[in-house]
Write an enzyme that holds these catalytic residues in place. Structure first.
Site, PDB file in Angstrom:
ATOM      1  N   GLU A 163       0.821  -1.211   0.000  1.00 44.17           N
ATOM      2  CA  GLU A 163       0.000   0.000   0.000  1.00 44.17           C
ATOM      3  C   GLU A 163       0.855   1.262   0.000  1.00 44.17           C
ATOM      4  O   GLU A 163       1.952   1.284   0.573  1.00 44.17           O
ATOM      5  CB  GLU A 163      -0.920   0.038   1.232  1.00 44.17           C
ATOM      6  CG  GLU A 163      -2.017  -1.002   1.191  1.00 44.17           C
ATOM      7  CD  GLU A 163      -2.970  -0.922   2.370  1.00 44.17           C
ATOM      8  OE1 GLU A 163      -4.056  -1.517   2.277  1.00 44.17           O
ATOM      9  OE2 GLU A 163      -2.630  -0.263   3.389  1.00 44.17           O
ATOM     10  N   PRO A 297      -2.603  -3.278  10.786  1.00 41.14           N
ATOM     11  CA  PRO A 297      -3.380  -2.852   9.615  1.00 41.14           C
ATOM     12  C   PRO A 297      -4.860  -3.172   9.740  1.00 41.14           C
ATOM     13  O   PRO A 297      -5.257  -4.122  10.428  1.00 41.14           O
ATOM     14  CB  PRO A 297      -2.755  -3.680   8.485  1.00 41.14           C
ATOM     15  CG  PRO A 297      -2.352  -4.956   9.171  1.00 41.14           C
ATOM     16  CD  PRO A 297      -1.915  -4.551  10.555  1.00 41.14           C
ATOM     17  N   HIS A 321      -2.453  -8.150  15.482  1.00 39.83           N
ATOM     18  CA  HIS A 321      -1.719  -8.009  14.221  1.00 39.83           C
ATOM     19  C   HIS A 321      -2.540  -7.307  13.152  1.00 39.83           C
ATOM     20  O   HIS A 321      -2.039  -7.039  12.054  1.00 39.83           O
ATOM     21  CB  HIS A 321      -1.278  -9.370  13.709  1.00 39.83           C
ATOM     22  CG  HIS A 321      -2.311 -10.143  12.935  1.00 39.83           C
ATOM     23  ND1 HIS A 321      -3.601 -10.325  13.367  1.00 39.83           N
ATOM     24  CD2 HIS A 321      -2.227 -10.778  11.739  1.00 39.83           C
ATOM     25  CE1 HIS A 321      -4.261 -11.046  12.473  1.00 39.83           C
ATOM     26  NE2 HIS A 321      -3.460 -11.332  11.481  1.00 39.83           N
ATOM     27  N   LYS A 391      -2.979  -6.030  -4.464  1.00 41.13           N
ATOM     28  CA  LYS A 391      -3.268  -7.369  -3.936  1.00 41.13           C
ATOM     29  C   LYS A 391      -3.070  -8.415  -5.027  1.00 41.13           C
ATOM     30  O   LYS A 391      -3.213  -8.122  -6.215  1.00 41.13           O
ATOM     31  CB  LYS A 391      -4.696  -7.444  -3.399  1.00 41.13           C
ATOM     32  CG  LYS A 391      -4.828  -6.932  -1.971  1.00 41.13           C
ATOM     33  CD  LYS A 391      -6.162  -7.274  -1.390  1.00 41.13           C
ATOM     34  CE  LYS A 391      -6.230  -6.910   0.083  1.00 41.13           C
ATOM     35  NZ  LYS A 391      -5.458  -7.821   0.934  1.00 41.13           N
TER      36      LYS A 391
END
Length: 392
Positions: A163, A297, A321, A391
């Site tokens: 990203e 994230p 996480h 992705k």
């Protein structure tokens, strides 16, 4: 948020999550882990907890003289890396599609691999030593040496991503999420199967929770392969980050980069907790020791957090996480459409097709709620919002 304690058969379960919001399958797994005779002190459960193979994702398990391969997961060393750049939102072009295309060209995604080795001495100085150690791994993976070389510096699929993000001041960040690729998966599956066949594991409530015991050949073999795979995953993210930064340098010659922040979230570490040396497995959890920088994230449309650990001993100095899934991939594919994905990722330059519908933000928990639930584990350093998401 203070943790909730649930009594377990051998040790307690401490949750930084609402017990009523934990799936029945995941809660059964937590009780199975808490019943193991090797589990130390308690099981620490993060607010992004959800069902996984053997052990829940979002669990931190300390053991005396034992380790469960399934409590690490099959993507050994999976984790995050982020770096703040000198760029600001004003430096980015109005149309981000060409930049996304250049990133996808530089870094293979999904099952892809580089046509030739992508790593070099800019990434690390000891590649010869690292690859020589491949010959000492379990023979199961030896036919995959060329694949392991060419997948170094690749993204993978599923919830892995690259990203370009903006923080609340308009500063541009790079963030990426990946692990040990196919080679780590093969190693993990091999050792999980070995553990399942050991005599001391035959009466377990879940065969996937099989453990290796200290001072045995099987434990030594697993730890040898495990640490190599964790190193592979760390190097994989290092190479990818350099490739991404090279793309940015070609597009923005003036760009500079801060020191990167990096954190595994599927791994084993030897640590001291409550006065004892134990093996800690974090499956979907990051280390959050006092002052440790970490990355938590959210989904591909909601943003992420850079955090600093508070060193809470009750969580074994850990934190979540990510946001964590609130529904399975199959359920997400049935419930959502590409049109839903396009709506929920409005303003993000990313794939919006049926191949990634299972990664739709609606399939994940609310990242802001997850962060609030662990305010005694971490403090917020920066909040990021993606403008490009790659992705597989």
């Amino acid at each position: 948020m203070a943790a909730t304690t649930i009594t377990g058969a051998h040790v307690d379960i401490r949750l930084w999550a609402d017990p009523a919001g934990v799936e029945d399958q995941a809660m059964r797994q937590l009780h199975n882990i808490a019943a193991l005779p090797w589990t130390f002190k308690h099981v620490a459960v993060m607010p992004d907890v959800h069902y996984g193979m053997g052990a829940t994702v979002g669990s931190v398990i300390a053991m005396r003289g034992a380790v469960s391969p399934a409590a690490v997961g099959v993507d050994i060393g999976c984790g995050m890396t982020a770096v703040r750049t000198s760029l600001t939102a004003d430096d980015l072009p109005a149309t981000l599609a060409p930049l996304r295309s250049r990133l996808e060209k530089a870094i293979p995604v999904g099952f892809g691999a580089h046509k030739e080795a992508a790593f070099n001495n800019r990434d690390a100085k000891d590649w010869e030593r690292f690859w020589k150690a491949f010959d000492d791994l379990t023979p199961t993976v030896r036919a995959n040496s060329a694949k392991a070389v060419n997948q170094m510096g690749t993204l993978g699929g599923g919830n892995h991503f690259i990203e370009i993000c903006l923080d609340t001041t308009g500063q541009v960040w790079v963030m990426l999420h990946s692990g040990s690729r196919g080679i780590g998966n093969i190693l993990a599956q091999h050792h999980i199967e070995v553990a399942r066949g050991l005599a001391h594991n035959q009466a377990l409530p879940d065969p996937d929770l099989a453990v290796f015991i200290a001072d045995t050949p099987q434990m030594a073999a697993y730890r040898h392969d495990l640490y190599w795979a964790q190193d592979y995953a760390r190097r994989n993210r290092t190479v990818m980050l350099r490739l991404v930064c090279d793309v940015l340098r070609r597009n923005f010659p003036q760009v500079k980069f801060d020191d990167p922040i990096s954190a595994h979230h599927n791994y084993v570490a030897e640590e001291l907790h409550f006065g004892e040396e134990v093996l800690v497995t974090r499956k979907g959890a990051i280390r959050a020791g006092l002052g440790d920088l970490g990355i938590i994230p959210g989904s591909m449309g909601t943003g992420s957090y850079i955090v600093r650990g508070l060193g809470n001993p009750d969580s074994f100095e850990s934190a979540s996480h990510g946001a964590g899934r609130r529904m399975s991939r199959n359920k997400a594919r049935k419930q959502f459409t590409p049109e839903d994905l396009a709506e929920q990722t409005r303003g993000v330059e990313c794939r919006k097709d049926s191949g990634v519908v299972d990664e739709i933000p609606g399939a994940y928990k609310d990242i802001d709620e997850v962060i609030r639930a662990q305010d005694d584990l971490v403090e917020i350093v920066a909040k990021l919002k993606q403008v490009i998401c790659v992705k597989g």
